[in-house]
Design an enzyme around this catalytic site. Structure first.
Site, PDB file in Angstrom:
ATOM      1  N   TYR A 146       0.704  -1.008  -0.129  1.00 51.66           N
ATOM      2  CA  TYR A 146       0.161   0.478  -0.159  1.00 51.66           C
ATOM      3  C   TYR A 146       0.785   1.112  -0.376  1.00 51.66           C
ATOM      4  CZ  TYR A 146      -3.894   3.681   1.662  1.00 51.66           C
ATOM      5  OH  TYR A 146      -4.122   4.442   1.932  1.00 51.66           O
ATOM      6  N   ASP A 241      10.178   2.548  -0.559  1.00 49.63           N
ATOM      7  CA  ASP A 241       8.502   3.509   0.134  1.00 49.63           C
ATOM      8  C   ASP A 241       9.458   3.447   1.523  1.00 49.63           C
ATOM      9  OD1 ASP A 241       6.353   4.044   2.175  1.00 49.63           O
ATOM     10  OD2 ASP A 241       4.948   3.125   0.284  1.00 49.63           O
ATOM     11  N   LYS A 269       5.519   9.522   9.042  1.00 49.35           N
ATOM     12  CA  LYS A 269       5.764   8.736  10.307  1.00 49.35           C
ATOM     13  C   LYS A 269       6.723   9.533  10.917  1.00 49.35           C
ATOM     14  CE  LYS A 269       2.780   4.450   8.582  1.00 49.35           C
ATOM     15  NZ  LYS A 269       1.543   5.177   8.888  1.00 49.35           N
TER      16      LYS A 269
END
Length: 431
Positions: A146, A241, A269
């Site tokens: 994702y 990613d 994050k």
């Protein structure tokens, strides 16, 4: 639990009248695990408290950013100090360059970086940049990975899409995804075939170097090196990613852990210390294509927000100044994951576990999980039962079989033992 969820229930019902599903991100709705979601009102260290004063040991950590735990004093102080000077200016502040320097120091593959406000923006922008740099259209992603909810990336995605059993998403035209090639993760032959079939047409390969959105799934030995070699030969950009793995698996992220330098890196994050943030970066020759230096346009009104920069900078500086925390995280994560695995196997409950550093997942199945096909064989009903029972024991786990859990520096040996003890009680009740 001693207090029930009466206040949480009222608050959830109120939210459902105003917000789709009562949540601003689907997995928070507990749709795949059942039961009622507690409404969280406070956090400190390894703990969170809901509106009914129930206390939980937290292994979600805001889905990864809170590597130092909830409300770490140095992060809170940095945000408070920044807020006193103003919450946003729509103009450049020194904190942006401060955080950029910290990231560039940690990741040699990044020479220049652009801050955005979410991981979705970061991956979407990195792919646009790869297409601009290469002049090609096709992109390769992997099943179960994702990379945010941009239209072109909602193809065989993991995370909430996997949790909800949605093959893609309504509202995404086929024309938008026709240049997205979704391949099985950890499958070298599939990648070779794609590069043969679309020779000279693939702009980039985007990959979670350690997958976190079909649960934690590590790369097979040599897999990332293979991706680096095949993309280099084809003059295709390799995008790591690292929204989840950046500064989580070590100070230099997964690229340092595995010794692979991607062409572009996306982050989020941890670099925001719990505030909304994203970033993409790489070699200057590529990044100089980004406006205002080049023709690849990307902008964001609140990008580089001073509060997010302050929180991220405080977090990264703490991690750099205390490198021993990664050994601590490794030790506590291993103790927790192995302890629960052993408890399940004593009761002859089929359970597998994947862990890389301080991110991990328990899968209710009897075969190793190496890709989306094997992850999808997990017993999601059994996981839901486990999740609900652990919540009642005061253990807050990700409400999805297909999400990674996280350890923080705030978790103690007592927290780990209490969690293992709770799991033992839960497994006692399994048939």
């Amino acid at each position: 639990m001693s207090h029930g969820l009466e206040k949480s229930r009222v608050l959830q019902q109120r939210a459902e009248k105003l917000i789709p599903g009562g949540v601003d991100s689907p997995v928070r709705a507990f749709g795949s695990v059942g039961g009622e979601p507690p409404i969280i009102v406070r956090g400190a260290g390894s703990r969170m408290w809901d509106a009914d004063s129930n206390q939980y040991i937290d292994y979600v950590g805001s889905w990864g950013p809170l590597i130092l735990g909830q409300a770490h004093p140095e992060v809170v102080a940095a945000v408070e100090a920044a807020a006193r000077n103003g919450t946003s200016f729509g103009a450049t502040t020194p904190a942006e360059a401060d955080l950029a320097e910290e990231i560039v120091r940690a990741m040699p593959a990044i020479e220049k970086i652009r801050f955005v406000s979410s991981g979705t923006e970061a991956t979407m922008s990195a792919i646009r940049l790869a297409r601009a740099y290469t002049g090609r259209k096709y992109i390769v992603k992997f099943e179960g990975c994702y990379h945010g909810h941009a239209d072109m990336l909602l193809v065989k995605a993991g995370s909430g899409v996997a949790t909800l059993g949605i093959p893609g998403s309504a509202g995404v035209p086929e024309e938008v995804t026709q240049f997205t090639l979704a391949l099985p993760y950890n499958d070298l032959a599939a990648v070779e075939l794609a590069f043969e079939k679309f020779s000279g047409q693939i702009a980039c390969v985007i990959v979670e170097p350690v997958v976190g959105n079909m649960g934690c799934v590590p790369p097979a030995p040599g897999y990332l090196k293979f991706l680096r070699e095949i993309t280099a030969r084809a003059k295709t950009l390799l995008i790591f990613d690292e929204v989840m793995t950046g500064f989580r698996l070590g100070y230099g992220g997964a690229q340092a852990l595995f010794g692979i330098q991607p062409d572009l890196t996306t982050l989020g994050k941890i670099i925001g210390g719990g505030l909304p943030v994203g970033a993409y970066g790489g070699k200057a020759a590529i990044m100089n294509l980004v406006a205002p230096l080049g023709p690849m346009y990307q902008a964001g009104t609140l990008s580089g927000n001073p509060l997010a920069m302050a929180a991220g900078l405080a977090t990264l500086r703490y991690l750099r100044q205390h490198p021993e925390v990664y050994a601590q995280l490794e030790k506590s994560s291993a103790a927790l994951v192995d302890g629960i695995l052993q408890s399940a196997r004593k009761k002859q409950i089929p359970l597998e576990a994947n862990r890389v550093g301080a991110m991990f997942t328990w899968f209710f199945c009897d075969q190793p999980v190496t890709d989306w096909t094997s992850a999808a064989k997990s017993d999601t009903k059994k996981f839901a039962r486990f999740h609900r029972a652990m919540l009642e024991q005061g253990i807050y786990l990700p409400p999805s079989q297909f999400e990674a859990a996280f350890m923080s520096t705030a978790h103690t040996a007592d927290d780990v033992q209490a969690t293992i003890g709770a799991a033992e009680q839960v497994f006692d009740g399994f048939s």
